[in-house]
Design a protein around this motif. Structure first.
Motif, short mmCIF file in Angstrom:
data_model
loop_
_atom_site.label_atom_id
_atom_site.label_comp_id
_atom_site.label_asym_id
_atom_site.label_seq_id
_atom_site.Cartn_x
_atom_site.Cartn_y
_atom_site.Cartn_z
N LEU A 11 0.77 -1.21 0.07
CA LEU A 11 -0.13 -0.04 -0.02
C LEU A 11 0.72 1.04 0.06
O LEU A 11 0.67 2.32 -0.72
CB LEU A 11 -0.99 -0.09 1.23
N ALA A 12 1.79 1.20 0.87
CA ALA A 12 2.77 2.28 1.08
C ALA A 12 3.66 2.61 -0.53
O ALA A 12 3.61 3.56 -1.01
CB ALA A 12 3.72 2.25 1.87
N ASP A 13 4.04 1.33 -0.91
CA ASP A 13 4.82 1.47 -2.30
C ASP A 13 3.76 2.05 -3.39
O ASP A 13 4.27 2.93 -4.13
CB ASP A 13 5.13 -0.14 -2.81
N ALA A 14 2.52 1.71 -3.44
CA ALA A 14 1.62 2.00 -4.42
C ALA A 14 1.20 3.61 -4.11
O ALA A 14 1.05 4.34 -5.31
CB ALA A 14 0.34 1.43 -4.19
N ALA A 15 1.21 4.16 -2.98
CA ALA A 15 1.05 5.57 -2.75
C ALA A 15 2.14 6.34 -3.29
O ALA A 15 2.06 7.41 -3.59
CB ALA A 15 0.56 5.56 -1.34
N PHE A 16 3.34 5.88 -2.85
CA PHE A 16 4.65 6.56 -3.28
C PHE A 16 4.72 6.59 -4.91
O PHE A 16 5.11 7.70 -5.55
CB PHE A 16 5.85 6.14 -2.62
N LEU A 17 4.27 5.45 -5.56
CA LEU A 17 4.38 5.24 -7.00
C LEU A 17 3.32 6.42 -7.54
O LEU A 17 3.81 7.08 -8.34
CB LEU A 17 4.08 4.14 -7.42
N CYS A 18 2.08 6.51 -7.09
CA CYS A 18 1.40 7.51 -7.56
C CYS A 18 1.76 8.96 -7.26
O CYS A 18 1.66 9.85 -8.05
CB CYS A 18 -0.03 7.23 -6.86
N GLU A 20 4.91 9.76 -6.85
CA GLU A 20 6.22 10.26 -7.98
C GLU A 20 5.83 10.23 -9.50
O GLU A 20 6.16 11.12 -9.97
CB GLU A 20 7.15 9.15 -7.76
N ARG A 21 4.94 9.15 -9.76
CA ARG A 21 4.73 9.26 -11.18
C ARG A 21 3.68 10.45 -11.50
O ARG A 21 3.90 10.79 -12.96
CB ARG A 21 4.06 7.70 -11.50
N TYR A 22 2.80 10.51 -10.83
CA TYR A 22 1.84 11.37 -11.26
C TYR A 22 1.60 12.74 -10.60
O TYR A 22 0.74 13.47 -10.92
CB TYR A 22 0.26 10.64 -11.00
N GLY A 23 2.47 13.03 -9.72
CA GLY A 23 2.71 13.95 -9.04
C GLY A 23 1.42 14.42 -8.03
O GLY A 23 1.30 15.52 -7.78
N ILE A 24 1.07 13.40 -7.61
CA ILE A 24 -0.10 13.64 -6.47
C ILE A 24 0.94 14.32 -5.23
O ILE A 24 1.93 13.48 -4.84
CB ILE A 24 -0.57 12.33 -6.07
N ASP A 25 0.04 15.32 -4.64
CA ASP A 25 1.00 16.12 -3.60
C ASP A 25 0.82 15.20 -2.17
O ASP A 25 1.01 16.04 -1.01
CB ASP A 25 0.40 17.27 -3.69
N MET A 26 0.47 14.11 -1.90
CA MET A 26 0.43 13.41 -1.01
C MET A 26 0.34 12.07 -0.95
O MET A 26 0.40 11.64 -2.01
CB MET A 26 -0.72 14.02 0.00
N VAL A 27 0.56 11.42 0.05
CA VAL A 27 0.30 9.66 0.03
C VAL A 27 -0.68 9.54 1.04
O VAL A 27 -0.98 10.08 2.09
CB VAL A 27 1.78 9.08 0.45
N CYS A 28 -1.47 8.60 0.76
CA CYS A 28 -2.81 8.41 1.57
C CYS A 28 -3.11 6.54 1.77
O CYS A 28 -2.76 5.82 1.01
CB CYS A 28 -4.09 8.55 0.62
N ALA A 29 -3.08 6.39 3.20
CA ALA A 29 -3.35 5.12 3.52
C ALA A 29 -4.66 4.45 3.44
O ALA A 29 -5.32 4.03 4.59
CB ALA A 29 -2.74 5.04 5.01
N ILE A 30 -5.44 4.56 2.17
CA ILE A 30 -6.46 4.02 2.00
C ILE A 30 -6.57 3.07 0.77
O ILE A 30 -5.99 3.50 -0.19
CB ILE A 30 -7.77 5.21 1.79
N SER A 31 -7.25 1.99 0.94
CA SER A 31 -7.35 1.06 -0.22
C SER A 31 -8.68 0.55 -0.21
O SER A 31 -9.29 0.34 -1.35
CB SER A 31 -6.53 -0.36 0.14
N VAL A 99 1.29 12.80 4.71
CA VAL A 99 0.85 11.50 4.96
C VAL A 99 -0.78 11.56 5.31
O VAL A 99 -0.89 12.13 6.57
CB VAL A 99 1.53 10.86 5.92
N VAL A 100 -1.43 11.01 4.69
CA VAL A 100 -3.06 11.16 4.90
C VAL A 100 -3.44 9.69 5.63
O VAL A 100 -3.15 8.78 4.80
CB VAL A 100 -3.71 11.69 3.78
N GLY A 101 -4.05 9.73 6.56
CA GLY A 101 -4.62 8.54 7.17
C GLY A 101 -5.93 8.55 6.94
O GLY A 101 -6.62 9.50 6.26
N TRP A 102 -6.71 7.27 7.23
CA TRP A 102 -8.20 7.20 6.56
C TRP A 102 -8.88 6.75 7.62
O TRP A 102 -8.52 5.71 8.05
CB TRP A 102 -8.22 6.59 5.46
#
Length: 173
Positions: A11-18, A20-31, A99-102
């Motif tokens: 989940l963390a890897d996917a958040a950081f991939l998004c 880095e790749r798409y310029g999303i300005d945060m990482v979020c812990a929701i699936s 880092v966004v929790g949910w």
């Protein structure tokens, strides 16, 4: 996707991939929306290519509400998995990336536990019992949010799309 929903590292890897790749300005812990529901005892199905869903709704009737108990998020596999995702994301991001929790909002969580249509009918017909359910869901959400904040979340997101339907229950207001 199902692996991402059950392994905080993925989940963390996917958040950081998004990020880095798409310029999303945060990482979020929701699936998905069923992390707290699983903590309440809902059996969750994880399809390989799809969003997790309940095998059977946890609450089949109003009397089942009495069987629900708020639990420490560390005692739930998927809630603790989220907390660990937040912790890992914060270690990787520091203060450079929010880092966004949910958590699920109380009404949305009620709908994760009981048929949505029945939730809205019960809001009209059994408001005292529904208050009990909403109170339990709120208490669980608060505990879950606090655990994520302690793990390093900068922001807490609260998903409650079911609340947008509340205008369909006009007698409450």
């Amino acid at each position: 996707y199902s692996d991402c929903c059950r392994d905080y590292r993925l989940l963390a890897d996917a958040a950081f991939l998004c990020h880095e790749r798409y310029g999303i300005d945060m990482v979020c812990a929701i699936s998905d929306s069923l992390r707290e529901a699983e903590g309440f005892g809902t059996e969750v199905i994880f399809p390989n290519e799809g969003v997790p869903y309940a095998a059977k709704l946890r609450l089949q009737n109003l009397s089942d509400i009495d069987s629900l108990q708020v639990i420490d998020p560390s005692q739930s596999f998927r809630m603790s998995d989220t907390v660990e995702a937040v912790r890992l994301m914060r270690q990787r991001a520091g203060n450079d990336v929010p880092v966004v929790g949910w958590v699920e909002g109380a009404l949305a969580e009620s709908c994760d536990l009981m048929d949505m249509q029945q939730v809205f009918i019960n809001l009209l017909d059994e408001p005292e019992v529904m208050h009990q359910l909403l109170d339990l869901c709120t208490k669980q959400g608060i505990l879950f949010a606090k655990a994520q904040i302690e793990a390093g979340a900068h922001i807490m997101g609260i998903g409650d799309s079911a609340a947008t339907l509340i205008t369909m229950v006009p007698r409450l207001f």
